[in-house]
Scaffold this active site. Structure first.
Site, PDB file in Angstrom:
ATOM      1  N   SER A 384     -65.594  -9.348  -6.430  1.00  0.00           N
ATOM      2  CA  SER A 384     -66.541  -9.041  -7.501  1.00  0.00           C
ATOM      3  C   SER A 384     -65.908  -8.901  -8.877  1.00  0.00           C
ATOM      4  O   SER A 384     -66.632  -8.755  -9.865  1.00  0.00           O
ATOM      5  CB  SER A 384     -67.316  -7.766  -7.154  1.00  0.00           C
ATOM      6  OG  SER A 384     -68.294  -8.039  -6.171  1.00  0.00           O
ATOM      7  N   LYS A 531     -63.781  -3.289 -13.537  1.00  0.00           N
ATOM      8  CA  LYS A 531     -64.669  -3.780 -12.478  1.00  0.00           C
ATOM      9  C   LYS A 531     -63.927  -3.767 -11.151  1.00  0.00           C
ATOM     10  O   LYS A 531     -62.757  -4.159 -11.066  1.00  0.00           O
ATOM     11  CB  LYS A 531     -65.112  -5.211 -12.790  1.00  0.00           C
ATOM     12  CG  LYS A 531     -66.106  -5.768 -11.771  1.00  0.00           C
ATOM     13  CD  LYS A 531     -67.453  -5.083 -11.901  1.00  0.00           C
ATOM     14  CE  LYS A 531     -68.380  -5.476 -10.742  1.00  0.00           C
ATOM     15  NZ  LYS A 531     -68.003  -4.804  -9.483  1.00  0.00           N
ATOM     16  N   GLY A 533     -63.741  -4.735  -6.897  1.00  0.00           N
ATOM     17  CA  GLY A 533     -64.029  -5.862  -6.016  1.00  0.00           C
ATOM     18  C   GLY A 533     -63.559  -5.557  -4.608  1.00  0.00           C
ATOM     19  O   GLY A 533     -62.501  -4.935  -4.431  1.00  0.00           O
TER      20      GLY A 533
END
Length: 597
Positions: A384, A531, A533
């Site tokens: 992600s 971010k 993931g």
């Protein structure tokens, strides 16, 4: 090192732990002997002490006890020589080579590992020799007892009373009970010269051993001592068990008898002690045991015969059991765990996956490397974290307009695997919840050619994002791409371009992406944008490791006008409702709170 050598090192560590546990158990037992003398006369204390040492040894070998250890793990990292890069005509097939600055000199590590490997192998050889000697001693004792019994003559016992076979021998032995499966009572011929009352008491002593199943206890203790022959405390505990068994039989035989019979019993014990040979292993003798064949112990035994203890309360036993349990638990907790990561072993194992653990931090302004730890050149799926690139593409192209537009309702045709994603969302919710189906709708509107061009201009990882047979393009051009790969070093290089706005993108794309990536709370004064993931570990055969996930956390942090880009990659065991990416983020934020950059 091979997997076998690593197992031997762990075995060596467990042996050392059993020595420490043995010393602690022996200390507890001596305290009981001093302050709870009645308890020390019970055989259970000494056999449980041996069992506690064995439990510590076995527990240290179990992987499930790693979490119980409070001592930091001893990491034994063995670096394998870096392979030469293979020539390749395309970026997709290019090999990843870890830069020279990321390498650690291998010679000291290899020297240390070689010494440890040789020590572990030598220990295995020594242990097997010691175990073989213990088995030889046991076999020799059994042969001696069998020959002794064969040289004697059976005596008739009362037919209506179930008793072991009785054999009279000419050798000057102590009366003894021998044989686990088929016990036999061996009586010396000189016993005929004893007073009839003394004969009766001596035989009753041996039959009490038989009724109490003392031979079973002795066999268990002897087996433990043989397996742990290197641990002197096991021999001491077994000797005290024999001592307690003799005292227990004395107590049971003489319970309720008048002083005159006690005196006759003590006299018989002294007379037998003067005549006997020391009994062989695995036999219970009236006049001797491992701890009882010495004059000081004999004097103590006679003293207890004359003045027996009357302590019968249960709480001392429970106290001793609790103490031994505490010793076992603490011994396991205080023993260091051996964490071994060997590149040689990982490469040689067909089904093994490389353990990933990397932290990269780079000054965004000048590109100076601030932190570079672990396996940072290994290319894996971006998972992600590719949403950062998709966000830049979407806002630059106009497919995404602001944090709340476009809002897309969920449709059953999206077939989201995560039930928590089956709802409508906007760009803010998309990045906050990391919703995959929204990414696929954005890349579908962008089109395969546009996504591919953006990835090439970003110089993102291996830049290999393409249609794959049997895979929908909505999937193939999203974070679920089966071909796109990136390393932590490449993540940092891409993010530095984002922070410095050196990619051919609009200011709106940079502004909106940064706004949506910002974490709510500063960390140690740093404003963090990032971010996560999560993805399954891929095994060499292409299948997914059901037990391991990789977790990403990438982004940048700003403090006092300074910007640092980072990429954190960490492998985690699969845990229900706990994503590897979140675990990696939390681990990085804890590290950031302690780092001085």
């Amino acid at each position: 090192m091979t997997g076998f050598d690593i197992a031997l090192v762990r075995l060596l560590l467990a042996a050392a732990g059993s020595l420490a546990a043995g010393g602690a158990v022996w200390g507890v037992a001596l305290l009981c002997r001093r302050y709870l003398p009645a308890l020390a006369q019970h055989r259970s204390l000494w056999l449980l002490g041996q069992i506690a040492v064995a439990v510590v040894f076995a527990a240290m070998l179990l992987p499930t006890t790693q979490r119980l250890r409070v001592v930091p793990v001893i990491e034994m990292n063995e670096e394998a020589p870096s392979p030469m890069p293979a020539a390749s005509a395309s970026p997709q097939a290019s090999a990843t080579v870890t830069p020279a600055a990321d390498l650690t000199p291998a010679a000291p590590a290899l020297s240390w590992h070689t010494w440890l490997r040789d020590a572990a192998r030598a220990w295995l050889l020594l242990y097997l020799l010691g175990l073989g000697h213990a088995v030889w001693r046991w076999r020799r004792a059994q042969r001696w007892l069998e020959a002794l019994a064969a040289s004697g003559s059976p005596l008739d016992a009362a037919a209506h009373v179930p008793l072991p076979d009785v054999i009279e021998v000419a050798a000057p032995i102590s009366p003894m009970l021998q044989g686990l499966r088929k016990p036999r009572l061996l009586l010396p011929r000189h016993l005929r010269t004893f007073d009839p009352l003394q004969q009766q008491l001596i035989v009753e002593h041996e039959l009490t051993h038989w009724r109490r199943h003392d031979l079973c206890w002795s066999v268990a203790a002897f087996a433990l001592q043989s397996l742990f022959w290197f641990n002197p405390f096991m021999r001491l505990l077994r000797a005290r068990l024999g001592w307690a068994q003799e005292f227990g039989c004395d107590r049971d035989v003489l319970r309720g008898r008048p002083p005159a019979e006690r005196k006759a019993y003590a006299a018989a014990l002294v007379a037998q002690f003067k005549l006997q040979l020391r009994p062989a292993d695995m036999a219970l003798a009236f006049g001797a045991s491992d701890a009882g064949a010495h004059a000081p112990t004999l004097a103590a035994r006679i003293s207890l015969i004359r003045t027996p203890t009357t302590e019968r309360r249960r709480w001392p036993r429970w106290l001793a059991l609790a103490s031994l349990t505490a010793v076992a638990v603490v011994s396991v907790a205080l023993q260091p765990a051996l964490g071994w990561r060997s590149a040689e072993v990982q490469d040689a194992s067909a089904g093994a996956a490389l353990a990933l653990d990397c932290t990269v931090m780079v000054d965004a302004a000048n590109g100076a490397s601030l932190v570079r730890e672990g396996t940072c050149g290994e290319r894996v799926t971006p998972a992600s974290t590719f949403k950062i690139a998709i966000s830049l593409m979407g806002f630059d192209s106009g497919v995404l307009r602001d944090e709340h537009a476009p809002y897309l309702p969920y449709q059953e045709s999206y077939a989201s695997s995560n039930p928590s994603w089956r709802h409508g969302t906007d760009p803010a919710g998309w990045l906050r919840e990391s919703i995959v189906w929204y990414s696929q709708q954005v890349t579908s509107q962008l089109g395969a050619g546009s996504v591919r061009n953006y990835v090439q201009s970003f110089e993102y990882g291996n830049r290999d994002i393409a249609s794959v047979a049997g895979v929908d393009d909505a999937v193939a051009f999203s974070e679920l791409s089966p071909t796109l790969r990136i390393s932590a070093l490449e993540q940092a290089a891409f993010l530095r371009k984002v922070v410095n706005r050196s990619l051919p993108l609009s200011a709106h794309a940079y502004d909106m992406t940064a706004r949506l990536l910002k974490l709510d709370q500063p960390v140690n004064g740093w404003e963090v944008y990032g971010k996560t993931g999560t993805a399954a570990v891929r095994l060499p055969d292409g299948s997914e490791d059901q037990a391991q996930d990789i977790g990403w956390f990438v982004g940048w942090a700003v403090k006092d006008g300074r910007t640092v880009v980072f990429a954190r990659l960490l492998q985690h065991p699969v845990e229900a409702d706990l994503y590897a990416g979140r675990q990696t983020r939390d681990a990085f934020l804890r590290e950031l709170a302690q780092r001085v950059l």
